[in-house]
Scaffold this motif. Structure first.
Motif, PDB file in Angstrom:
ATOM      1  N   ILE A 151       8.851  12.106 -50.297  1.00 44.32           N
ATOM      2  CA  ILE A 151       7.518  11.798 -49.790  1.00 44.32           C
ATOM      3  C   ILE A 151       7.544  11.794 -48.277  1.00 44.32           C
ATOM      4  O   ILE A 151       8.327  11.071 -47.655  1.00 44.32           O
ATOM      5  N   ASP A 152       6.755  12.657 -47.691  1.00 42.67           N
ATOM      6  CA  ASP A 152       6.665  12.753 -46.234  1.00 42.67           C
ATOM      7  C   ASP A 152       8.035  12.986 -45.601  1.00 42.67           C
ATOM      8  O   ASP A 152       8.339  12.458 -44.531  1.00 42.67           O
ATOM      9  N   TYR A 210      -6.365  10.866 -53.185  1.00 42.16           N
ATOM     10  CA  TYR A 210      -5.180  11.568 -53.664  1.00 42.16           C
ATOM     11  C   TYR A 210      -5.569  12.665 -54.655  1.00 42.16           C
ATOM     12  O   TYR A 210      -6.662  12.648 -55.255  1.00 42.16           O
ATOM     13  N   ASP A 257      -1.112  17.463 -58.598  1.00 46.69           N
ATOM     14  CA  ASP A 257      -0.890  18.855 -59.014  1.00 46.69           C
ATOM     15  C   ASP A 257      -2.092  19.750 -58.727  1.00 46.69           C
ATOM     16  O   ASP A 257      -2.482  20.593 -59.547  1.00 46.69           O
ATOM     17  N   ARG A 308      -9.822  15.456 -56.210  1.00 50.35           N
ATOM     18  CA  ARG A 308      -9.495  14.264 -55.420  1.00 50.35           C
ATOM     19  C   ARG A 308     -10.077  13.015 -56.077  1.00 50.35           C
ATOM     20  O   ARG A 308     -11.182  13.045 -56.613  1.00 50.35           O
ATOM     21  N   VAL A 330       3.546  17.188 -58.027  1.00 51.76           N
ATOM     22  CA  VAL A 330       3.157  17.115 -56.618  1.00 51.76           C
ATOM     23  C   VAL A 330       1.947  16.198 -56.484  1.00 51.76           C
ATOM     24  O   VAL A 330       0.996  16.301 -57.262  1.00 51.76           O
ATOM     25  N   ASN A 356      -0.732  14.873 -53.426  1.00 50.66           N
ATOM     26  CA  ASN A 356      -1.203  14.917 -52.045  1.00 50.66           C
ATOM     27  C   ASN A 356      -2.028  13.669 -51.779  1.00 50.66           C
ATOM     28  O   ASN A 356      -2.895  13.310 -52.585  1.00 50.66           O
ATOM     29  N   TRP A 387      -4.216  11.268 -48.881  1.00 44.82           N
ATOM     30  CA  TRP A 387      -4.917  11.187 -47.595  1.00 44.82           C
ATOM     31  C   TRP A 387      -5.230   9.719 -47.299  1.00 44.82           C
ATOM     32  O   TRP A 387      -5.677   8.975 -48.166  1.00 44.82           O
ATOM     33  N   LEU A 412      -1.883  12.800 -43.707  1.00 43.49           N
ATOM     34  CA  LEU A 412      -1.860  13.675 -44.884  1.00 43.49           C
ATOM     35  C   LEU A 412      -0.416  13.769 -45.352  1.00 43.49           C
ATOM     36  O   LEU A 412       0.454  14.241 -44.623  1.00 43.49           O
ATOM     37  N   THR A 413      -0.145  13.292 -46.550  1.00 44.39           N
ATOM     38  CA  THR A 413       1.220  13.194 -47.055  1.00 44.39           C
ATOM     39  C   THR A 413       1.358  13.948 -48.363  1.00 44.39           C
ATOM     40  O   THR A 413       0.458  13.915 -49.209  1.00 44.39           O
ATOM     41  N   GLU A 414       2.495  14.618 -48.530  1.00 46.05           N
ATOM     42  CA  GLU A 414       2.808  15.251 -49.806  1.00 46.05           C
ATOM     43  C   GLU A 414       4.022  14.576 -50.421  1.00 46.05           C
ATOM     44  O   GLU A 414       5.032  14.341 -49.750  1.00 46.05           O
ATOM     45  N   ARG A 470       6.673  15.015 -53.691  1.00 46.99           N
ATOM     46  CA  ARG A 470       7.100  16.087 -54.586  1.00 46.99           C
ATOM     47  C   ARG A 470       8.278  15.643 -55.444  1.00 46.99           C
ATOM     48  O   ARG A 470       9.173  14.940 -54.976  1.00 46.99           O
TER      49      ARG A 470
END
Length: 290
Positions: free
Chosen positions: A117-118, A167, A170, A174, A236, A238, A240, A259-261, A263
């Motif tokens: 994460i990030d 968030y 996949d 949102r 995944v 995402n 915000w 903004l973070t992903e 995975r």
């Protein structure tokens, strides 16, 4: 072995050496201070042992997993710290000597999955949102610092319910939530260890009343069944959050990007552990649900 870790007693080196020697193994023990842990880990991995046993806190366990990777020796991260998130996820909440004894007798090699994460690797869980801010209060209370614990708790309460995360899982639509919990398969109670995904649980809490109800559910049963919780598997996520969100990443409090992903990582390292008991029937059904 980190001799300064909270769960490492003075006689731990002798106990560890005796347990390993009884298995017929040739043993080399490095008992070191925190500043020497990284060098000791590197030296141990470079020696190419059949098994790297780590008795320390979560930070050292995570470092060992990352340094060993899939090409290095398998590891056995034992509960030598205070929180022991990774050891408890792998071996259950029990004394490290008992976990090691069973691992030596019945353990098999498994691939340990995790998440990122990030840009930060996690092997147990990442809690994103205001609930992560309660971690300092919990740690202060654990150490008997009542005044400090109260200050942290009041600060966390002041920021709770103030802002919601957005968030997407996949690439889906949102949604908004108070907090998002991402758990690795090893730590999940509703996913098999071999699942190729993270368990994502959104906490849709709108006030102190719902928070108390969720806390009560966690004490007496499975908090996932609370109506404020919505969960599914994902690879995944995402996320915000204006100004970035606080997150508890395997016990470490951090501030994420706006903004973070997050995975799923299918293969972080190899571990040696005894088989886990099978999940209950309801848990198995829920794990298979879309």
């Amino acid at each position: 072995m980190n001799t300064a870790a909270g769960g490492v007693a003075r006689d731990a080196p002798d106990v560890l050496k005796t347990l390993l020697a009884k298995s017929g193994a040739e043993v080399r023990i490095s008992a070191c201070a925190p500043k020497d842990v990284e060098g000791a880990l590197k030296a141990a991995i470079d020696a190419a042992p059949d098994l790297l046993v780590v008795l320390a806190g979560d930070g050292t366990a995570r470092a060992a997993a990352e340094m060993a990777g899939m090409d290095g020796p398998p590891i056995a991260p034992l509960a030598g710290g205070t929180m022991n998130m990774l050891p408890h996820a792998i071996y259950g909440a029990r004394p490290w000597a008992e976990a090691l004894r069973e691992t030596l007798e019945h353990g098999t090699e498994k691939t340990l999955a995790g998440g990122d994460i990030d840009g930060r690797r996690f092997l147990v869980a990442a809690i994103v949102g205001a609930p992560a801010l309660w971690a300092p209060a919990r740690e202060a209370a654990r150490e008997g610092k009542a005044r400090e614990a109260l200050a942290h708790a009041l600060a966390a309460l002041d920021k709770s319910f103030a802002g919601r995360l957005r968030y997407s899982l996949d690439g889906g639509p949102r949604s908004e939530t108070e907090a998002l919990i991402l758990m690795c398969p090893t730590a999940s109670r509703v996913m098999d260890d071999t699942a190729q995904a993270l368990e994502a649980e959104a906490l849709n809490i709108h006030g102190a009343g719902e928070a108390l109800r969720l806390g009560a559910a966690a004490l007496v049963g499975d908090w996932r069944m609370d109506p404020a919780v919505e969960g599914r598997a994902c690879q995944v996520a995402n996320i915000w959050a204006d100004g970035g969100a606080p997150a508890l990443v395997d016990g470490e409090l951090v501030r994420l990007s706006q903004l973070t992903e997050a995975r799923f990582e299918p293969a972080v390292c190899r571990v040696i552990a005894p088989p886990k008991p099978k999940a209950g029937f309801i848990a198995q059904l829920r794990a298979r649900a879309p």
